[in-house]
Scaffold this motif. Structure first.
Motif, PDB file in Angstrom:
ATOM      1  N   ILE A 123       0.805  -1.165   0.035  1.00 19.55           N
ATOM      2  CA  ILE A 123      -0.066  -0.053   0.011  1.00 19.55           C
ATOM      3  C   ILE A 123       0.823   1.218   0.083  1.00 19.55           C
ATOM      4  N   VAL A 124       0.603   2.111  -0.774  1.00 22.88           N
ATOM      5  CA  VAL A 124       1.377   3.538  -0.947  1.00 22.88           C
ATOM      6  C   VAL A 124       0.350   4.405  -0.701  1.00 22.88           C
ATOM      7  N   THR A 125       0.584   5.380   0.249  1.00 21.29           N
ATOM      8  CA  THR A 125      -0.056   6.531   0.341  1.00 21.29           C
ATOM      9  C   THR A 125       0.387   7.859  -0.684  1.00 21.29           C
ATOM     10  N   GLY A 126      -0.514   8.737  -0.668  1.00 22.58           N
ATOM     11  CA  GLY A 126      -0.040   9.835  -1.791  1.00 22.58           C
ATOM     12  C   GLY A 126       0.332   9.137  -2.986  1.00 22.58           C
ATOM     13  N   ALA A 127      -0.484   8.319  -3.479  1.00 17.49           N
ATOM     14  CA  ALA A 127      -0.157   7.433  -4.809  1.00 17.49           C
ATOM     15  C   ALA A 127      -0.807   8.311  -5.987  1.00 17.49           C
ATOM     16  N   GLY A 128      -1.642   9.269  -5.686  1.00 21.47           N
ATOM     17  CA  GLY A 128      -2.115   9.798  -6.997  1.00 21.47           C
ATOM     18  C   GLY A 128      -1.194  10.819  -7.685  1.00 21.47           C
ATOM     19  N   SER A 129       0.030  11.117  -7.443  1.00 20.05           N
ATOM     20  CA  SER A 129       0.723  11.884  -8.271  1.00 20.05           C
ATOM     21  C   SER A 129       2.173  11.702  -7.903  1.00 20.05           C
ATOM     22  N   GLY A 130       3.216  12.155  -8.385  1.00 20.29           N
ATOM     23  CA  GLY A 130       4.544  12.503  -8.165  1.00 20.29           C
ATOM     24  C   GLY A 130       5.427  11.087  -7.536  1.00 20.29           C
ATOM     25  N   ILE A 131       6.039  11.241  -6.608  1.00 16.15           N
ATOM     26  CA  ILE A 131       6.859  10.000  -6.034  1.00 16.15           C
ATOM     27  C   ILE A 131       5.765   8.836  -5.745  1.00 16.15           C
ATOM     28  N   GLY A 132       4.810   9.056  -5.099  1.00 17.25           N
ATOM     29  CA  GLY A 132       3.890   8.008  -4.759  1.00 17.25           C
ATOM     30  C   GLY A 132       3.397   7.130  -6.002  1.00 17.25           C
ATOM     31  N   ARG A 133       2.835   7.975  -7.103  1.00 14.63           N
ATOM     32  CA  ARG A 133       2.563   7.223  -8.286  1.00 14.63           C
ATOM     33  C   ARG A 133       3.806   6.440  -8.884  1.00 14.63           C
ATOM     34  N   SER A 134       4.985   7.122  -8.882  1.00 16.72           N
ATOM     35  CA  SER A 134       6.101   6.344  -9.379  1.00 16.72           C
ATOM     36  C   SER A 134       6.324   4.999  -8.758  1.00 16.72           C
ATOM     37  N   ILE A 135       6.325   5.239  -7.484  1.00 15.92           N
ATOM     38  CA  ILE A 135       6.586   3.971  -6.217  1.00 15.92           C
ATOM     39  C   ILE A 135       5.516   3.009  -6.594  1.00 15.92           C
ATOM     40  N   CYS A 136       4.199   2.973  -6.931  1.00 10.97           N
ATOM     41  CA  CYS A 136       3.322   2.325  -7.356  1.00 10.97           C
ATOM     42  C   CYS A 136       3.660   1.530  -8.490  1.00 10.97           C
ATOM     43  N   LYS A 137       4.225   2.371  -9.471  1.00  7.21           N
ATOM     44  CA  LYS A 137       4.419   1.656 -10.785  1.00  7.21           C
ATOM     45  C   LYS A 137       5.726   0.652 -10.598  1.00  7.21           C
ATOM     46  N   VAL A 138       6.919   1.197  -9.835  1.00 10.15           N
ATOM     47  CA  VAL A 138       8.022   0.281  -9.737  1.00 10.15           C
ATOM     48  C   VAL A 138       7.549  -0.937  -8.932  1.00 10.15           C
ATOM     49  N   LEU A 139       6.946  -0.829  -7.810  1.00 10.36           N
ATOM     50  CA  LEU A 139       6.490  -2.018  -7.209  1.00 10.36           C
ATOM     51  C   LEU A 139       5.686  -2.937  -7.905  1.00 10.36           C
ATOM     52  N   SER A 140       4.804  -2.546  -8.782  1.00 13.35           N
ATOM     53  CA  SER A 140       4.188  -3.358  -9.818  1.00 13.35           C
ATOM     54  C   SER A 140       4.859  -3.944 -10.562  1.00 13.35           C
ATOM     55  N   ASN A 141       5.911  -3.328 -11.141  1.00 18.38           N
ATOM     56  CA  ASN A 141       6.705  -3.801 -12.127  1.00 18.38           C
ATOM     57  C   ASN A 141       7.827  -4.858 -11.649  1.00 18.38           C
ATOM     58  N   ASP A 142       8.154  -4.769 -10.241  1.00 18.94           N
ATOM     59  CA  ASP A 142       8.826  -5.900  -9.522  1.00 18.94           C
ATOM     60  C   ASP A 142       8.049  -6.966  -8.886  1.00 18.94           C
ATOM     61  N   GLY A 143       6.539  -7.040  -9.298  1.00 19.94           N
ATOM     62  CA  GLY A 143       5.962  -8.290  -9.084  1.00 19.94           C
ATOM     63  C   GLY A 143       4.818  -8.115  -7.741  1.00 19.94           C
ATOM     64  N   ALA A 144       4.858  -6.945  -7.100  1.00 21.13           N
ATOM     65  CA  ALA A 144       3.868  -6.559  -5.934  1.00 21.13           C
ATOM     66  C   ALA A 144       2.535  -6.139  -6.464  1.00 21.13           C
ATOM     67  N   LYS A 145       1.710  -6.561  -5.751  1.00 20.10           N
ATOM     68  CA  LYS A 145       0.137  -6.142  -5.737  1.00 20.10           C
ATOM     69  C   LYS A 145       0.225  -4.723  -5.080  1.00 20.10           C
ATOM     70  N   VAL A 146      -0.645  -4.011  -5.803  1.00 18.86           N
ATOM     71  CA  VAL A 146      -0.506  -2.418  -5.262  1.00 18.86           C
ATOM     72  C   VAL A 146      -1.957  -1.967  -4.779  1.00 18.86           C
ATOM     73  N   ILE A 147      -1.938  -1.478  -3.795  1.00 15.30           N
ATOM     74  CA  ILE A 147      -2.935  -0.660  -3.374  1.00 15.30           C
ATOM     75  C   ILE A 147      -2.673   0.758  -3.383  1.00 15.30           C
ATOM     76  N   ALA A 148      -3.182   1.641  -4.180  1.00 19.87           N
ATOM     77  CA  ALA A 148      -2.960   3.114  -4.363  1.00 19.87           C
ATOM     78  C   ALA A 148      -3.841   3.851  -3.344  1.00 19.87           C
ATOM     79  N   ALA A 149      -3.331   4.427  -2.446  1.00 18.29           N
ATOM     80  CA  ALA A 149      -4.614   5.272  -1.868  1.00 18.29           C
ATOM     81  C   ALA A 149      -3.978   6.684  -1.485  1.00 18.29           C
ATOM     82  N   ASP A 150      -4.972   7.719  -1.728  1.00 19.90           N
ATOM     83  CA  ASP A 150      -4.935   8.948  -1.838  1.00 19.90           C
ATOM     84  C   ASP A 150      -6.169   9.658  -1.545  1.00 19.90           C
ATOM     85  N   ILE A 151      -5.993  10.810  -1.071  1.00 16.53           N
ATOM     86  CA  ILE A 151      -7.134  11.864  -0.701  1.00 16.53           C
ATOM     87  C   ILE A 151      -7.982  12.043  -1.789  1.00 16.53           C
TER      88      ILE A 151
END
Length: 245
Positions: free
Chosen positions: A9-37
């Motif tokens: 789970i990544v907070t602040g996932a809607g843009s910027g660093i948070g969005r990039s973290i979601c992409k990299v974690l997914s590319n490395d095989g993780a299931k991703v919960i993108a959490a944002d206000i």
């Protein structure tokens, strides 16, 4: 770097660093919960991911919202995430003598209290579900060390994130949950896009690599810290700044 089978789970996932973290974690095989206000921004983030993913709306400064996010994560994946990334953050910059109390409170509530609440609630869930390879990564900032003029609230909040990280790493070690912090330098994000060009050029001049960082520069370190390759890294604060001085 394999994170296959892991839930994140990544907070602040809607843009910027948070969005990039979601992409990299997914590319490395993780299931991703993108959490944002901003739920629509979180949905946009997961639209391009290659692994199973889920978006949810969260206010990290509200304990009920965080508790609901924990439950929604468990409902979706039958267990809580073993990878937690505190990336939500805001700025409200101005000189200390001009700073409104609300602007101080807002930054502390999102950046510091939000990190506390996410860490507490998701660590409890990991422990209750007997997760044995937990990783929590908190995004602090190099501003915690630079103490920039006009950023009393932000600098204080990011120093607090380092302290929470260090304490949590000592308390959670017995549960095999590692807690680390990253101190990004100046990264190409919506947050830095509002910095005046003159100031930004001064920053770049103090960076030996002579450029701003990219969001994936931070995301790659998050993925490493979340993986078994970082199995003995705990309580660390890692600067990712291009050598900024």
């Amino acid at each position: 770097m394999s994170l296959t089978g892991r839930i994140s789970i990544v907070t602040g996932a809607g843009s910027g660093i948070g969005r990039s973290i979601c992409k990299v974690l997914s590319n490395d095989g993780a299931k991703v919960i993108a959490a944002d206000i901003n739920l629509s921004a979180a949905k946009e983030t997961i639209s391009g991911l290659s692994t199973e993913s889920h978006s949810l709306e969260i206010n990290v400064a509200d304990s009920k919202s965080v508790a609901n996010a924990v439950q929604e994560s468990i409902n979706k994946f039958k267990q809580p995430p073993s990878i937690v990334v505190n990336s939500a953050g805001i700025t409200r910059d101005t000189y200390l003598l001009k700073m409104l109390e609300k602007d101080f409170d807002d930054v502390i509530n999102v950046n510091l209290k939000g990190t506390f609440l996410i860490t507490q609630h998701f660590a409890k869930a990991m422990i209750e579900h007997n997760i044995k390879n937990g990783s929590i990564t908190n995004l602090s900032s190099i501003v915690a060390k630079l103490s920039n003029i006009g950023q009393a609230n932000y600098s204080a909040s990011k120093n607090g994130v380092i302290s929470i990280t260090e304490v949590a790493s000592k308390e959670f070690g017995k549960f095999n949950i590692r807690v680390n912090a990253i101190l990004p330098g100046y990264i190409e994000t919506p947050m830095t896009a509002v910095v005046p060009e003159k100031i930004m050029q001064q920053v770049i001049a103090k960076c030996p690599l002579n450029r701003l960082g990219k969001p994936e520069d931070i995301a790659n370190v998050v993925s490493f810290l979340s993986s078994d390759k970082a199995a003995y890294i705990n309580g660390a604060s890692i600067e990712v700044t291009g050598g900024l001085y």
